[in-house]
Write a protein that holds these residues in place. Structure first.
Motif, PDB file in Angstrom:
ATOM      1  N   GLU A  31      51.081 -36.129 -13.964  1.00 22.99           N
ATOM      2  CA  GLU A  31      52.222 -37.012 -13.759  1.00 22.99           C
ATOM      3  C   GLU A  31      53.407 -36.216 -13.210  1.00 22.99           C
ATOM      4  O   GLU A  31      53.634 -35.079 -13.643  1.00 22.99           O
ATOM      5  CB  GLU A  31      52.599 -37.648 -15.112  1.00 22.99           C
ATOM      6  CG  GLU A  31      53.510 -38.829 -14.990  1.00 22.99           C
ATOM      7  CD  GLU A  31      53.933 -39.384 -16.348  1.00 22.99           C
ATOM      8  OE1 GLU A  31      54.881 -40.184 -16.377  1.00 22.99           O
ATOM      9  OE2 GLU A  31      53.321 -39.013 -17.372  1.00 22.99           O
ATOM     10  N   ASP A  32      54.144 -36.798 -12.272  1.00 26.29           N
ATOM     11  CA  ASP A  32      55.311 -36.121 -11.724  1.00 26.29           C
ATOM     12  C   ASP A  32      56.508 -36.369 -12.635  1.00 26.29           C
ATOM     13  O   ASP A  32      57.074 -37.464 -12.641  1.00 26.29           O
ATOM     14  CB  ASP A  32      55.604 -36.620 -10.300  1.00 26.29           C
ATOM     15  CG  ASP A  32      56.565 -35.700  -9.565  1.00 26.29           C
ATOM     16  OD1 ASP A  32      57.273 -34.933 -10.243  1.00 26.29           O
ATOM     17  OD2 ASP A  32      56.593 -35.740  -8.322  1.00 26.29           O
ATOM     18  N   LEU A  33      56.861 -35.369 -13.415  1.00 25.89           N
ATOM     19  CA  LEU A  33      57.956 -35.542 -14.388  1.00 25.89           C
ATOM     20  C   LEU A  33      59.235 -34.822 -13.958  1.00 25.89           C
ATOM     21  O   LEU A  33      60.108 -34.556 -14.781  1.00 25.89           O
ATOM     22  CB  LEU A  33      57.519 -35.020 -15.767  1.00 25.89           C
ATOM     23  CG  LEU A  33      56.364 -35.768 -16.421  1.00 25.89           C
ATOM     24  CD1 LEU A  33      55.990 -35.131 -17.763  1.00 25.89           C
ATOM     25  CD2 LEU A  33      56.724 -37.245 -16.633  1.00 25.89           C
ATOM     26  N   GLU A  50      53.292 -40.166  -9.012  1.00 28.15           N
ATOM     27  CA  GLU A  50      54.348 -41.029  -9.547  1.00 28.15           C
ATOM     28  C   GLU A  50      54.057 -42.462  -9.132  1.00 28.15           C
ATOM     29  O   GLU A  50      53.805 -42.719  -7.942  1.00 28.15           O
ATOM     30  CB  GLU A  50      55.697 -40.574  -8.971  1.00 28.15           C
ATOM     31  CG  GLU A  50      56.879 -41.277  -9.579  1.00 28.15           C
ATOM     32  CD  GLU A  50      58.172 -40.597  -9.151  1.00 28.15           C
ATOM     33  OE1 GLU A  50      58.891 -40.112 -10.029  1.00 28.15           O
ATOM     34  OE2 GLU A  50      58.446 -40.538  -7.933  1.00 28.15           O
ATOM     35  N   ASP A  51      54.078 -43.383 -10.078  1.00 26.89           N
ATOM     36  CA  ASP A  51      53.795 -44.797  -9.818  1.00 26.89           C
ATOM     37  C   ASP A  51      52.468 -44.979  -9.060  1.00 26.89           C
ATOM     38  O   ASP A  51      52.364 -45.821  -8.159  1.00 26.89           O
ATOM     39  CB  ASP A  51      54.947 -45.440  -9.017  1.00 26.89           C
ATOM     40  CG  ASP A  51      56.270 -45.369  -9.769  1.00 26.89           C
ATOM     41  OD1 ASP A  51      56.232 -45.403 -11.021  1.00 26.89           O
ATOM     42  OD2 ASP A  51      57.320 -45.272  -9.118  1.00 26.89           O
TER      43      ASP A  51
END
Ligand code: PDD
Length: 286
Positions: free
Chosen positions: A140-142, A176-177
């Protein structure tokens, strides 16, 4: 041989170079950076890196401690003093070292920015990973929302590389999304039916200097380019995948989350783009 590095106007052996513990780069990650690759002792895409540096500075309202023309001289001086044939020059500018820790930006008239530069020797053109291709996992891109600014906030990308290492892979693609943003330290691409697909520019990704050059060379070579979102599932079913950055140039990706991409070997489009990029970069390097 001890490296000669550059700190705030001085060329020093690396062991003698010092930055204050109050430096905002150290305390707040309040700094930006660039990595310019060096081939045959010359700088690749130097102008692109300086232009992006200027943009990063301006987006963060940060002053440069040296003027942009001087940067070329310092880069060349470091390459010469360290007899660097292949590798890169790392440059970092922070908002300097105020008298104490404070969230508020210091007055630039009282607190000059800090600049640090050093060389790194590395085999770039003949990196062994190009022949085999690399594997990536998706995570996940956090990261924060201004990934277009090249800041030194690299904790999450570092964690991503460690997650990849733990999973037995070489790197991670950030999602992301439901769509791939980019790699931890590179831009991400897939190839389907001869078409090169990569995410469009926005604040969601770093505007890679290598990306800009590769897309230009691809268009000049009559290859079709489509800038749009793509998912991990689409990437796994693509004919090829690859990444670009100043330290990898064009690097084929052959496995994504354990699934083989295409034939599982570096694809013809990625390899052709790498060859063009290397040829053109060698010609244009300064
Ligand atoms: N990384 N995306 C991210 C998140 C990056 O950190 C980088 C570069 C790129 C590619 O940009 P360029 O083509 O201008 O190198 C894309 C550098 C190499 C690094 O952090 O070492």
């Amino acid at each position: 041989m001890s490296r000669i590095v550059y700190v705030n106007g001085e060329y020093l052996p690396e062991g003698e170079a010092k930055v204050s513990i109050f430096d905002r780069g150290f305390l707040m990650a309040d700094g930006i950076y660039e990595v310019t690759s060096v081939l045959e002792g010359k700088l690749v895409d130097f102008e692109g890196h300086v232009l992006r540096l200027q943009r990063s500075l301006s987006e963060l309202d940060m002053a440069s401690p040296v003027d942009m023309d001087e940067l070329l001289t310092i880069h060349r001086e470091l390459v010469a003093r360290n007899e660097l044939d292949e590798g890169g020059v790392y440059l970092q500018i922070t908002r300097g070292a105020p008298a104490d820790r404070d969230f508020v930006f210091p007055d630039p008239a009282e607190t000059p920015s800090t600049i640090v530069m050093f060389t790194q020797s590395k085999n770039l053109a003949n990196a062994p990973s190009v022949q085999t291709g690399i594997s990536v996992i998706s995570i996940e891109d956090l990261r924060w929302g201004r990934r277009d600014i090249k800041t030194v906030q690299l904790l999450y990308p570092s964690m991503g590389k460690m997650m990849a290492k733990k999973a037995g892979a070489d790197d991670a693609w950030l999602v992301e999304d439901g769509f791939v943003t980019e790699g931890t330290s590179n831009n991400a691409y897939i190839v389907k039916g001869g078409k090169i697909i990569t995410r469009q520019l926005s604040n969601d990704i770093l505007h890679g200097i290598t990306r800009a050059a590769v897309l230009r060379f691809a268009s000049e070579a009559q290859m079709e380019v489509e800038e749009r979102l793509f998912s991990i599932e689409e990437a796994q079913q693509a004919d090829e995948a690859f990444i670009t950055s100043a330290t990898t140039f064009v690097q084929p990706v052959v496995k994504i989350d354990g699934e083989t991409v295409g034939t599982g070997t570096p694809g013809p489009v990625a390899m052709r783009l790498r060859e063009i990029y290397l040829d053109e970069s060698r010609k244009a390097a300064i």
